[in-house]
Motif scaffolding. Structure first.
Motif, PDB file in Angstrom:
ATOM      1  N   CYS A  49       4.487   2.047   2.036  1.00  0.00           N
ATOM      2  CA  CYS A  49       4.777   0.072   2.680  1.00  0.00           C
ATOM      3  C   CYS A  49       5.233   1.125   4.070  1.00  0.00           C
TER       4      CYS A  49
ATOM      5  N   ASN B  92       4.997   0.013   7.722  1.00  0.00           N
ATOM      6  CA  ASN B  92       4.415  -1.023   8.730  1.00  0.00           C
ATOM      7  C   ASN B  92       4.668  -0.505  10.795  1.00  0.00           C
TER       8      ASN B  92
ATOM      9  N   ASP C  77      -0.034   1.158   1.418  1.00  0.00           N
ATOM     10  CA  ASP C  77       0.082   0.528   2.004  1.00  0.00           C
ATOM     11  C   ASP C  77       0.688   1.131   3.725  1.00  0.00           C
TER      12      ASP C  77
ATOM     13  N   TYR D  99      -1.178  -1.305   7.371  1.00  0.00           N
ATOM     14  CA  TYR D  99      -1.405  -2.841   7.450  1.00  0.00           C
ATOM     15  C   TYR D  99      -2.546  -3.584   8.150  1.00  0.00           C
TER      16      TYR D  99
ATOM     17  N   HIS E  29      -2.813  -3.258   1.477  1.00  0.00           N
ATOM     18  CA  HIS E  29      -2.819  -3.692   2.845  1.00  0.00           C
ATOM     19  C   HIS E  29      -4.495  -2.793   3.439  1.00  0.00           C
TER      20      HIS E  29
ATOM     21  N   ASN F 212      -4.323  -8.852   2.331  1.00  0.00           N
ATOM     22  CA  ASN F 212      -3.196  -8.473   1.104  1.00  0.00           C
ATOM     23  C   ASN F 212      -3.387  -8.740   0.231  1.00  0.00           C
TER      24      ASN F 212
ATOM     25  N   SER G  73       8.445  -1.337   5.834  1.00  0.00           N
ATOM     26  CA  SER G  73       8.239  -3.573   5.796  1.00  0.00           C
ATOM     27  C   SER G  73       9.404  -3.595   4.674  1.00  0.00           C
TER      28      SER G  73
END
Length: 575
Positions: free
Chosen positions: A157, A159, A184, A187, A247, A251, A503
């Motif tokens: 994740c 981002n 992820d 994104y 992502h 989503n 994130s």
């Protein structure tokens, strides 16, 4: 290797800087090559996005770069490159080499499966075109039998607009030998979308500024992410084993759709998936399946006889559409929704991948069987009395306040039952009665939404007598749990889940509830949960030995400033 006399001096200067750069974990910038003897000037080749390696095996590893004449949007000619793998930073002992072309049809990325390597060895690699030389990368093959220690940096994740990638820098410094990215990696949202409130101030507004939908969009987003210096240096420092989550596509993706996709306004979902997968394979150091199908990225890695790592694809090849919490908590729809949730045919990874995983588990003699996958597998079930206020579909202030009251009421009833059951009120007894107040997974996008599929995997590992450890990401928070069969008493293994690179987690989307109360609620309600951090960005360092698998959760105090502090949050071992 030989160079024209006019270029030898500049080459020697570059060599003298390689060791210093690598010792700090930095990336050596590409060097352009002109001629000072009157010969025609070579067109300069740019390696703007660094180098990467991935999918290591005992005798080979995938090498990656991006090469282009001039700037990204300028000349589109293909670039022929020579790749080199050496046992030393000065490249005086080249052990494997060849040619590869960075083609316009592949977004000017180039990948090669460099073979002829020795097990458990560290190597240096680079690409060159004439006198233009890429950054130098370090990589490592998988060890052979007899290895006693392996360290993995587990990540998830990342981002770009949410903050800086300090976590990548800390993972690089952690002593990890291999990076494991559980999805992820990027994104898909538009500028101003999820977690973008500080993007302009941080100079991290996404490109393109609209939600990415087609192949050019995904390519541009990958290119932007790969400009991040911490991500560049991580890729140049160790091989990465990666898997996508949602992502990289959209989503809450599943086989036939996604929460963040509308066919009517954004075109056919299948076209978006195809574009996303092509860009992923172009920009990530991943080996294409022998079938040639880009969606088949489940694969195994054997670290000698110490551990077998099985990477699972849980999004687009087998996953059924998620069941809604709202439907499960609405008396009018609960019966049908519950039947769908509990259906024995409900799929998460699909029958083909399930058969492959069973074969891999059965055939491996490694001490540790490790699943590298995206979403929480441990059971995270909450009573309906709490979930009707606390779920991802409604996080407004009123719902959060009602959730706080419901959490406190349930925990009080549970404590009373344990300490003084004769003092239970009828209302408290009703809260603890599973017939009146059943428990449901709070996040049905995770394995709680696919209980039969999860049970099939856990039963397989249990029946084979395997020592099972599951790695997960996705939630942006750190977890450690026991993995239990549906009987509630049989432990099959343990799950170690990493927080996010940038994130935000519970502290953001449950901002009306103190992180300590969130932690108390989860630990109080879920008996199999052993550790939870609800507010930190970080990574998980996993160390495997024949005796134990130890997870250390590391965190940074901010991703919103160039200055930050790092700390170790928690350590736990499975034996």
């Amino acid at each position: 290797m030989s160079l024209p006399p006019s270029n030898r001096r500049s080459f020697i200067i570059r060599l003298s800087s390689i060791s210093a750069v690598l010792s700090t974990g930095g990336v050596l910038s590409a060097c352009g090559g002109g001629s000072d003897d009157g010969s025609p000037v070579q067109r300069s080749v740019s390696f703007n996005y660094g180098v990467a390696s991935g999918d290591p095996l005992a005798d080979r590893v995938v090498l990656w770069t991006h090469a282009k004449y001039g700037d990204f949007d300028a000349n589109s000619d293909d670039v022929t490159l020579t790749w080199e793998v050496a046992s030393d930073a000065a490249f005086s002992h080249i052990v494997s080499q060849g040619q590869v072309t960075a083609t316009a049809s592949q977004s000017h990325t180039a990948k090669v499966d460099a073979g002829g390597l020795q097990a458990g060895m560290q190597y240096f690699f680079r690409f060159r075109s004439g006198s233009d030389i890429s950054p130098v990368g370090q990589t490592k093959t998988l060890p052979a039998s007899g290895v006693q220690n392996v360290k993995l940096a587990v990540l998830s994740c990342s981002n770009y607009p949410a903050g800086y990638f300090h976590v990548y820098a800390e993972a690089r410094r952690s002593g990890a030998e291999y990076a494991l990215h559980l999805g992820d990696y990027l994104y898909e949202y538009a500028a101003g979308g999820y977690a973008s409130q500080d993007a302009q101030a941080l100079d991290r507004v996404v490109e393109p500024t609209h939600a990415i939908l087609n192949l050019d969009d995904y390519r541009r987003r990958y290119a932007q992410y790969r400009t991040d210096p911490d991500l560049k240096q991580l890729h140049a420092s160790m091989p990465m084993i990666a898997i996508w989550d949602d992502h990289e596509i959209a989503n809450d993706a599943w086989t036939d759709g996604a929460e963040n996709h509308d066919d009517a306004t954004e075109g056919p979902y299948a076209q978006r998936v195809a574009a996303a997968l092509q860009a992923y394979h172009e920009w990530m150091p991943i080996r294409l399946d022998s079938s040639g199908e880009q969606s088949k990225i489940w694969r195994s890695f054997d670290f000698g006889n110490l551990l077998s790592l099985h990477m699972l694809e849980t999004r687009i090849t087998g996953r059924n559409e998620p069941v809604s919490i709202a439907d499960l908590t609405n008396p009018a729809t609960a019966g049908q929704a519950l039947a769908e949730l509990l259906s024995p045919t409900r799929q998460m990874i699909g029958q083909e991948q399930q058969a492959w995983l069973t074969q891999q588990l059965h055939g491996s003699s490694a001490t540790w069987q490790v699943l590298g996958q995206q979403v929480l597998m441990a059971r995270m079930e909450f009573p309906v009395s709490i979930l009707q206020h606390l779920n991802a579909e409604n996080m407004d202030a009123q719902a959060q306040q009602a959730a706080i009251a419901s959490i406190e009421a349930y925990l009080t009833a549970k404590a009373t039952a344990a300490q003084a059951p004769h003092l239970l009120t009828p209302e408290q007894a009703a809260l603890l009665d599973l017939r009146l107040n059943p428990k449901i997974g709070y996040n049905l996008d995770a394995w709680d939404g696919y209980p039969a599929a999860r049970e099939a995997i856990l039963q397989t590992a249990h029946q084979l007598g395997k020592k099972l450890l599951v790695l997960a990401g996705d939630t942006h928070n750190a977890w450690h749990s026991d993995l239990m069969l549906l009987d509630g008493t049989t432990k099959v293994g343990e799950e170690f889940a990493t927080s996010s690179v940038s994130s935000p987690g519970f502290e953001d989307y449950l901002s009306g509830i103190e992180p300590a109360l969130i932690q108390q609620a989860f630990l109080g309600v879920i008996d199999s949960l052993k550790f939870l951090d609800t507010q930190s960005r970080g990574f998980l360092l996993m160390e495997f030995t024949p005796e134990a698998a130890t997870g250390s959760w590391h965190a940074v105090d901010t991703v919103k400033s160039r200055s930050y502090r790092a700390q170790q949050l928690h350590t736990a071992s499975m034996v």
